[in-house]
Design a protein around this motif. Sequence first.
Motif, PDB file in Angstrom:
ATOM      1  N   GLU A   1       0.782  -0.994  -0.084  1.00 55.76           N
ATOM      2  CA  GLU A   1      -0.129  -0.093  -0.051  1.00 55.76           C
ATOM      3  C   GLU A   1       0.963   1.289   0.056  1.00 55.76           C
ATOM      4  N   PHE A   2       2.137   1.076   0.723  1.00 52.76           N
ATOM      5  CA  PHE A   2       2.880   2.301   0.940  1.00 52.76           C
ATOM      6  C   PHE A   2       3.380   2.453  -0.618  1.00 52.76           C
ATOM      7  N   CYS A   3       4.023   1.515  -1.264  1.00 53.09           N
ATOM      8  CA  CYS A   3       4.481   1.572  -2.583  1.00 53.09           C
ATOM      9  C   CYS A   3       3.415   2.228  -3.497  1.00 53.09           C
TER      10      CYS A   3
ATOM     11  N   GLY B   1       9.828   0.884  -7.871  1.00 52.76           N
ATOM     12  CA  GLY B   1       8.913  -0.272  -8.695  1.00 52.76           C
ATOM     13  C   GLY B   1       9.659  -1.656  -8.379  1.00 52.76           C
ATOM     14  N   GLN B   2      11.213  -1.406  -8.835  1.00 51.51           N
ATOM     15  CA  GLN B   2      11.950  -2.570  -9.183  1.00 51.51           C
ATOM     16  C   GLN B   2      11.904  -3.563  -7.581  1.00 51.51           C
TER      17      GLN B   2
ATOM     18  N   THR C   1       1.494  -1.746  -9.005  1.00 51.01           N
ATOM     19  CA  THR C   1       1.299  -1.842  -7.540  1.00 51.01           C
ATOM     20  C   THR C   1       0.059  -1.980  -7.010  1.00 51.01           C
ATOM     21  N   VAL C   2      -0.982  -1.167  -7.887  1.00 48.19           N
ATOM     22  CA  VAL C   2      -2.390  -1.382  -7.501  1.00 48.19           C
ATOM     23  C   VAL C   2      -3.025  -2.515  -7.709  1.00 48.19           C
ATOM     24  N   GLN C   3      -2.641  -3.378  -8.695  1.00 46.07           N
ATOM     25  CA  GLN C   3      -3.179  -4.715  -8.648  1.00 46.07           C
ATOM     26  C   GLN C   3      -2.560  -5.850  -7.542  1.00 46.07           C
ATOM     27  N   MET C   4      -1.376  -5.221  -7.415  1.00 48.28           N
ATOM     28  CA  MET C   4      -0.825  -6.377  -6.301  1.00 48.28           C
ATOM     29  C   MET C   4      -1.335  -6.078  -5.015  1.00 48.28           C
ATOM     30  N   PHE C   5      -1.611  -4.803  -4.866  1.00 48.87           N
ATOM     31  CA  PHE C   5      -2.544  -4.521  -3.447  1.00 48.87           C
ATOM     32  C   PHE C   5      -3.780  -5.060  -3.419  1.00 48.87           C
ATOM     33  N   ASN C   6      -4.344  -4.882  -4.669  1.00 49.31           N
ATOM     34  CA  ASN C   6      -5.953  -5.526  -4.610  1.00 49.31           C
ATOM     35  C   ASN C   6      -5.964  -6.864  -4.702  1.00 49.31           C
ATOM     36  N   LEU C   7      -4.824  -7.705  -4.972  1.00 46.09           N
ATOM     37  CA  LEU C   7      -4.911  -9.149  -4.749  1.00 46.09           C
ATOM     38  C   LEU C   7      -4.545  -9.513  -3.205  1.00 46.09           C
ATOM     39  N   LEU C   8      -3.716  -8.618  -2.716  1.00 44.07           N
ATOM     40  CA  LEU C   8      -3.345  -8.793  -1.222  1.00 44.07           C
ATOM     41  C   LEU C   8      -4.388  -8.571  -0.362  1.00 44.07           C
ATOM     42  N   GLU C   9      -5.355  -7.853  -0.664  1.00 46.14           N
ATOM     43  CA  GLU C   9      -6.423  -7.298  -0.071  1.00 46.14           C
ATOM     44  C   GLU C   9      -7.388  -8.452  -0.095  1.00 46.14           C
ATOM     45  N   LYS C  10      -7.589  -8.914  -1.333  1.00 45.93           N
ATOM     46  CA  LYS C  10      -8.620 -10.062  -1.685  1.00 45.93           C
ATOM     47  C   LYS C  10      -8.068 -11.298  -0.715  1.00 45.93           C
ATOM     48  N   ILE C  11      -6.819 -11.529  -0.669  1.00 44.34           N
ATOM     49  CA  ILE C  11      -6.276 -12.625   0.176  1.00 44.34           C
ATOM     50  C   ILE C  11      -6.507 -12.381   1.489  1.00 44.34           C
TER      51      ILE C  11
ATOM     52  N   MET D   1       7.037  -9.421 -13.064  1.00 42.71           N
ATOM     53  CA  MET D   1       6.831  -8.439 -14.092  1.00 42.71           C
ATOM     54  C   MET D   1       7.068  -6.992 -13.500  1.00 42.71           C
ATOM     55  N   VAL D   2       6.651  -6.562 -12.340  1.00 42.96           N
ATOM     56  CA  VAL D   2       6.819  -5.301 -11.877  1.00 42.96           C
ATOM     57  C   VAL D   2       8.354  -5.149 -11.309  1.00 42.96           C
ATOM     58  N   LYS D   3       8.829  -6.275 -10.973  1.00 45.24           N
ATOM     59  CA  LYS D   3      10.352  -6.076 -10.566  1.00 45.24           C
ATOM     60  C   LYS D   3      11.462  -5.899 -11.811  1.00 45.24           C
ATOM     61  N   ASN D   4      10.787  -6.789 -12.707  1.00 43.32           N
ATOM     62  CA  ASN D   4      11.834  -6.567 -13.967  1.00 43.32           C
ATOM     63  C   ASN D   4      11.442  -5.663 -15.071  1.00 43.32           C
ATOM     64  N   THR D   5      10.325  -4.947 -14.863  1.00 42.56           N
ATOM     65  CA  THR D   5      10.021  -3.869 -15.988  1.00 42.56           C
ATOM     66  C   THR D   5       9.975  -2.394 -15.397  1.00 42.56           C
ATOM     67  N   SER D   6      10.015  -2.071 -13.988  1.00 48.22           N
ATOM     68  CA  SER D   6       9.685  -0.819 -13.749  1.00 48.22           C
ATOM     69  C   SER D   6      11.133   0.021 -14.044  1.00 48.22           C
TER      70      SER D   6
END
Length: 550
Positions: free
Chosen positions: A451-453, A507-508, A468-478, A497-502
């Motif tokens: 959420e911070f990122c 982002g990385q 980061t929005v999609q990852m946060f939404n998935l974590l919230e869903k979990i 994907m975010v790690k390798n392309t930011s």
Amino acid sequence: MQLDDLNGIAEKHRSSRKKIIVRTCMSAGCMSSQADVIKKNLEAEAKSQGLEADVEVRRVGCMGFCGQGPLVGVDQNGEHGLWEFVKPEDAPAIIAALKGSECKVQRGDPKHPFFAKQMHIVRANGGIIDPERIEDYIAIGGYKALHHALTELKPAQVVEEVTKSGLRGRGGAGFPTGLKWGTVAKSPGAKKYIVCNGDEGDPGAFMDRSVLESDPHIVLEGMAIAAYAVGADQGYLYVRAEYPLAISRLQIAIKQAKQLGLLSAGIFETPFNFNVDIRIGAGAFVCGEETALMASVEGKRGTPRPRPPFPAESGLWGCPTLINNVETFANISAIINRGGDWYAGIGTEKSKGTKVFALTGKIKNNGLIEVPMGIPLRQIIMEMGGGAPDGREVKSVQTGGPSGGCIPADYLDTPVDYESLTKLGSIMGSGGMVVMDDSTNMVEIAKFYMEFCMEESCGKCIPCRAGTVQMFNLLEKITQRKATVRDLAKLEELCDMVKNTSLCGLGQTAPNPVLSTLKFFRKEYEELLQPDPFGPHSNGAAKSTELATK
Ligand SMILES: Cc1cc2nc3c(=O)[nH]c(=O)nc-3n(C[C@H](O)[C@H](O)[C@H](O)COP(=O)(O)O)c2cc1C
Ligand code: SF4
């Protein structure tokens, strides 16, 4: 100003000292608990109890044991005492205890395990000198390293000494400082700049703030030595607006150094000129990233740009720029005074010197520590920190903030050095060390950092902005127990994907807290999953749900 003048100031200041020093911590933490009133009351009591001639009530910076503050230290007859949790109404008792020849301490222990394993280079003067009096810094040998560099060393020799020390940047990445200085020194250009990165955006981190509040001259001296080494004449100190006390102490320090001829033109009567200005940041985490920071200093929106070109070749206004962290600069005067070989003798083969950490979270003794590199995490967490409070067990330690990871308690024997922490999927980072106990849900922790990122993403590149929005939404869903094993797979894919392309480090590294909790605490994710009615892994998910409902 020449060496004799510097020595004269030191001598005069030392001889004017009183017999007993009562050190009142006046850094931001203790100030928020009436440290200013405590100091006034101590001064008034010293007067009313007839001890004014013998007692100096001194404003000092952070003593480190912040969780026990407000703190008052006492130096009497070569002994040192410590008063913890001081209130303004404690002043009469503290002053009364000074009568007699012993250093009587009513509350607190300066030999507490919190202090025992510490080694102070960066924080050598923190909690000892008055950060608003340059004479205090000069009296303990301040600005002698700058004098030595300017009058006895060639710029290349200064770079060599720093290289020999093995010092690595304390801002997070651990890049070899001497190598960076050498690159800036060799970069062609009539105009070069020095930048000190005091943005410090990691949640839980307050090491740089504390150094700036407690000992601003140690940073200014380091910057001036760096400027001489690389051929710069202008420096910028970038500090976030949330650090008003650090900013005001820096302003005072710069003014006093200029008045004594230790900054600006012809320093120590040599041809070397160096000016420092403060730039106040608005508190965006991304502005700690060096290219975003430089854009911000130039008055532009603080967003990162691709590298190369690196700042060492093309930084501020296209000129070669040396950018280092506050703690990196704070190590320099000791390296010049005592030599690169001395510094290289501390720490491990690849991680030299000491590191300052902000020890926080579910830990009995929290505060600021400086330890030699290579010390096992266990000594920090269990001995100095005293373990988790309320009879709970330590479950994990988060290092490196939003770019770092969570190290499980099983790995507490890991030595604290750059390589060992990276091997575990975390990083040294700038020094945030957050301890979690066995009541902590690790998926919630990963969600907190994501959420911070997400909120701090500057939005310039899509992988980070949307990822980061999609990852946060998935974590919230979990965490809401609505996700399936497919969502977990999608989360892992997105991390990759975010790690390798930011575009930049934000982002990385944003997926790191998720990846490290998945590596060590995967079961906690799986226990929150729902069965996937359509997926091939539905059996596994159903089993996990069964576990979760037990
Ligand atoms: C998102 C992000 C935030 C950062 N924040 C800081 C910071 O607050 N302070 C800092 O010194 N370095 C920070 N850095 C690292 C800087 O970009 C840079 O590497 C550092 O200032 C170099 O100094 P050093 O070599 O002394 O570590 C950050 C990097 C990223 C990617
Ligand atoms: S990675 Fe994130 S913070 Fe960095 S440039 Fe891209 S959007 Fe901005």
